[in-house]
Write an enzyme that holds these catalytic residues in place. Structure first.
Site, PDB file in Angstrom:
ATOM      1  N   ARG A  61       0.810  -1.456   0.068  1.00  8.65           N
ATOM      2  CA  ARG A  61       0.106   0.026   0.044  1.00  8.65           C
ATOM      3  C   ARG A  61       0.953   1.335   0.054  1.00  8.65           C
ATOM      4  O   ARG A  61       0.485   2.092  -0.400  1.00  8.65           O
ATOM      5  CB  ARG A  61      -0.988  -0.028   1.074  1.00  8.65           C
ATOM      6  CG  ARG A  61      -1.961  -1.055   1.092  1.00  8.65           C
ATOM      7  CD  ARG A  61      -3.030  -1.220   2.026  1.00  8.65           C
ATOM      8  NE  ARG A  61      -2.550  -1.589   3.343  1.00  8.65           N
ATOM      9  CZ  ARG A  61      -2.146  -2.805   3.838  1.00  8.65           C
ATOM     10  NH1 ARG A  61      -2.675  -3.664   3.178  1.00  8.65           N
ATOM     11  NH2 ARG A  61      -1.562  -3.072   4.978  1.00  8.65           N
ATOM     12  N   GLU A  98       3.755  -9.511  15.985  1.00 10.56           N
ATOM     13  CA  GLU A  98       3.255  -9.991  17.244  1.00 10.56           C
ATOM     14  C   GLU A  98       3.142 -11.553  17.154  1.00 10.56           C
ATOM     15  O   GLU A  98       3.001 -12.279  18.236  1.00 10.56           O
ATOM     16  CB  GLU A  98       1.906  -9.330  17.683  1.00 10.56           C
ATOM     17  CG  GLU A  98       1.007  -9.353  16.408  1.00 10.56           C
ATOM     18  CD  GLU A  98      -0.029  -8.291  16.571  1.00 10.56           C
ATOM     19  OE1 GLU A  98      -1.125  -8.796  17.274  1.00 10.56           O
ATOM     20  OE2 GLU A  98       0.106  -7.039  16.360  1.00 10.56           O
TER      21      GLU A  98
END
Length: 176
Positions: A61, A98
């Site tokens: 993006r 994460e």
């Protein structure tokens, strides 16, 4: 147009990519020409007089915002891609997520040594991907002076990991 209209153009997707996460989806900006033009025009105003020699963008993006900016400012544009997507010799950097690790890469021959870079992506969260991008550019002898994200999540403290570079966002969202 102001940031309120930009805010309305950003789609929110609850529980994506996992439960408890509110995903800010910028793809809806591209279906709104006024919102997309606002983003690019704001970026041009912010960076037209800065000491920036080249622009790097993070897959994928970030490419959509960086390419028109690079064209409008007449600056070289470097792509930073996920591991294994670029042929030839690359600099790479792995960073923590994460749920594991990821690796990004850039062509060695495309990094302009000694030059000042602006790094662009759609959103700045923890700053991990941006920090890894800086690492890659520094491997090639460049300096990152600026980071840009359309959206910033300042509650995740990205400022600490990205200092001393300038950090700019068009809109910030804070936890509730």
């Amino acid at each position: 147009m102001d940031s309120e209209i930009l805010d309305k153009a950003i789609r929110r997707v609850p529980d994506f990519p996992k439960p408890g996460i509110l995903f800010y989806d910028i793809t809806s900006i591209f279906t709104n020409p006024e919102a997309f033009q606002y983003c690019i025009n704001q970026m041009v105003e912010i960076y037209k007089d800065k000491d920036i020699d080249a622009i790097a963008a993070i897959e994928s993006r970030g490419f959509l915002f960086a390419a028109p900016l690079a064209e409008r400012l007449g600056l070289p544009f470097l792509v930073i891609r996920k591991k294994g997507k670029l042929p030839g010799e690359v600099y790479s950097c792995s960073y923590a997520l994460e749920y594991g690790t990821a690796t990004i890469e850039a062509h060695k021959s495309d990094i302009l040594s000694g030059k000042n870079y602006l790094v662009i992506d759609d959103l700045i969260a923890t700053g991990g991907t941006f920090s890894a991008s800086r690492n890659i550019l520094e491997q090639g002898g460049a300096k990152v002076t600026d980071f840009f994200g359309v959206i910033g999540l300042p509650d995740l403290n990205y400022e600490k990991i990205l200092a001393p570079a300038r950090i700019t966002t068009l809109i910030n969202y804070r936890g509730k």
